[in-house]
Design an enzyme around this catalytic site. Structure first.
Site, short mmCIF file in Angstrom:
data_model
loop_
_atom_site.label_atom_id
_atom_site.label_comp_id
_atom_site.label_asym_id
_atom_site.label_seq_id
_atom_site.Cartn_x
_atom_site.Cartn_y
_atom_site.Cartn_z
N TYR A 155 129.21 11.43 -2.15
CA TYR A 155 127.99 12.23 -2.21
C TYR A 155 127.76 12.98 -0.90
O TYR A 155 127.49 14.19 -0.89
CB TYR A 155 126.82 11.30 -2.53
CG TYR A 155 125.48 11.97 -2.67
CD1 TYR A 155 125.14 12.68 -3.83
CD2 TYR A 155 124.52 11.87 -1.66
CE1 TYR A 155 123.90 13.27 -3.97
CE2 TYR A 155 123.27 12.46 -1.80
CZ TYR A 155 122.96 13.16 -2.96
OH TYR A 155 121.73 13.75 -3.09
N LYS A 159 127.68 17.02 -0.20
CA LYS A 159 126.49 17.67 0.34
C LYS A 159 126.79 18.36 1.67
O LYS A 159 126.22 19.42 1.97
CB LYS A 159 125.35 16.65 0.49
CG LYS A 159 124.85 16.11 -0.85
CD LYS A 159 124.30 17.23 -1.73
CE LYS A 159 123.62 16.73 -2.98
NZ LYS A 159 123.05 17.83 -3.78
P1 NAP Z 1 117.78 13.90 -11.17
O1 NAP Z 1 116.35 13.55 -11.39
O2 NAP Z 1 118.83 12.88 -11.44
O3 NAP Z 1 118.09 15.24 -12.00
C1 NAP Z 1 119.37 15.80 -11.97
C2 NAP Z 1 119.37 17.09 -12.78
O4 NAP Z 1 120.67 17.68 -12.69
C3 NAP Z 1 119.10 16.87 -14.25
O5 NAP Z 1 118.37 17.97 -14.75
C4 NAP Z 1 120.50 16.86 -14.86
O6 NAP Z 1 120.43 17.21 -16.22
C5 NAP Z 1 121.22 17.88 -13.99
N1 NAP Z 1 122.69 17.73 -13.88
C6 NAP Z 1 123.38 16.69 -13.36
N2 NAP Z 1 124.70 16.94 -13.42
C7 NAP Z 1 124.85 18.16 -13.97
C8 NAP Z 1 125.98 18.97 -14.31
N3 NAP Z 1 127.23 18.57 -14.08
N4 NAP Z 1 125.76 20.19 -14.87
C9 NAP Z 1 124.49 20.62 -15.12
N5 NAP Z 1 123.38 19.89 -14.82
C10 NAP Z 1 123.57 18.68 -14.26
O7 NAP Z 1 118.04 14.35 -9.66
P2 NAP Z 1 117.00 14.79 -8.50
O8 NAP Z 1 116.63 13.59 -7.74
O9 NAP Z 1 115.98 15.69 -9.05
O10 NAP Z 1 117.99 15.62 -7.57
C11 NAP Z 1 118.14 17.03 -7.66
C12 NAP Z 1 119.04 17.50 -6.53
O11 NAP Z 1 118.44 17.15 -5.29
C13 NAP Z 1 120.42 16.88 -6.52
O12 NAP Z 1 121.38 17.83 -6.10
C14 NAP Z 1 120.29 15.77 -5.50
O13 NAP Z 1 121.53 15.45 -4.93
C15 NAP Z 1 119.35 16.42 -4.51
N6 NAP Z 1 118.64 15.46 -3.65
C16 NAP Z 1 117.78 14.54 -4.19
C17 NAP Z 1 117.13 13.67 -3.35
C18 NAP Z 1 116.15 12.66 -3.86
O14 NAP Z 1 115.65 11.87 -3.05
N7 NAP Z 1 115.81 12.63 -5.14
C19 NAP Z 1 117.36 13.71 -1.97
C20 NAP Z 1 118.25 14.64 -1.47
C21 NAP Z 1 118.88 15.52 -2.31
P3 NAP Z 1 121.54 16.64 -17.30
O15 NAP Z 1 121.63 15.16 -17.06
O16 NAP Z 1 121.01 17.04 -18.64
O17 NAP Z 1 122.80 17.35 -16.96
#
Ligand code: NAP
Length: 247
Positions: A155, A159
């Protein structure tokens, strides 16, 4: 914000069906954009699109890791909504494991979705944005891509890769009026972080100067700013939105 600075524009938000992406999709909708919500599950993408503020949004089923699906989806988006002004590469997954046990698939799947996915969509929108001499691309990286994290080699590498992608795209497309920036969120309450134990959350809070986990809206407002006219002189930047974790 009272203005609708993205009125009439089309924005793509990958992973817009849940979590941070959904929050960003809503913020861009409130700014007046017509939003294409992209996710692997087309039904949840369409359901999320239907709940956004305003009219003209649509959901699209697409795995961002697959370049053929991405190219076909962009064509469908432009046919349904019009030329794309804003791309938010937010889709991402985790497959955490310690190095010794990390499987090839765990490494490859994470890099394919998080890094190659952003490349696939960026490449797809580039021709149109360059021709129109305008566009804004925003990548959602992570503080972990800046600091590294034990148990997340795959991961963190994906990133950190997004940081290099962001700066390269910014340099390559600046002369064509296209900007590219990234947000590095800290720990934000979503499905992805729901798996953390109480003890892990306690440990994390110790490292966050502001002393709280972040909420989706706290990323979404910054995303709206970075893709909008208020950020017209900002490109190639990685902005940590993390309660002060990384400084
Ligand atoms: P999440 O709640 O798990 O949502 C992930 C989203 O991405 C879902 O809509 C999922 O929909 C979609 N997705 C996953 N793989 C995909 C693929 N191969 N093609 C198309 N869509 C895909 O994640 P989140 O926490 O909101 O995170 C969003 C972003 O922020 C990510 O890049 C994550 O790494 C980053 N981030 C999050 C955090 C945190 O604390 N939450 C911190 C730093 C960075 P489907 O399952 O339908 O595909």
């Amino acid at each position: 914000m009272g203005t609708r600075e993205l009125e009439g524009s089309v924005a793509i938000v990958t992973g817009g069906s849940r979590g941070i992406g959904r929050g960003i999709a809503e913020a861009l909708a409130q700014a007046g954009a017509r939003v294409a919500v992209v996710g692997r599950n087309g039904d949840s993408a369409s359901a999320a699109a239907a709940e956004l503020t305003g009219e003209g949004h649509a959901g699209f089923a697409c795995d961002v890791a697959d370049p053929a699906q991405v190219n076909a989806t962009l064509a469908s988006i432009e046919e349904a909504l019009g030329p794309v002004a804003v791309l938010v590469n937010n889709a991402g997954i985790t497959r955490d494991n310690i190095l010794m046990r990390m499987k090839d698939e765990e490494f490859d799947e994470v890099v394919a979705a998080n890094l190659k996915g952003a490349f696939n969509f960026t490449r797809a929108v580039t021709r149109g944005m360059m021709k129109r001499r305008s566009g804004a691309i925003l990548n959602i990286t992570s503080v972990v891509g800046l600091t590294g994290n034990a148990g997340q080699a795959n991961y963190a590498a994906s990133k950190a890769g997004l940081v290099g992608l962001t700066k390269s795209v910014a340099k390559e497309l600046a002369s064509r009026g296209v900007r590219c920036n990234a947000i590095a969120p800290g720990f934000i309450r979503t499905d992805m972080t729901d798996e953390l134990t109480e003890a892990q959350v306690e440990g994390l809070l110790q490292q966050i100067p502001l002393g709280i986990l972040g909420e989706v809206e706290q990323i979404a407002g910054v995303a709206r700013f970075l893709v909008g006219p208020g950020a017209s002189y900002i490109t190639g930047q990685i902005l940590a939105v993390d309660g002060g974790m990384v400084m």
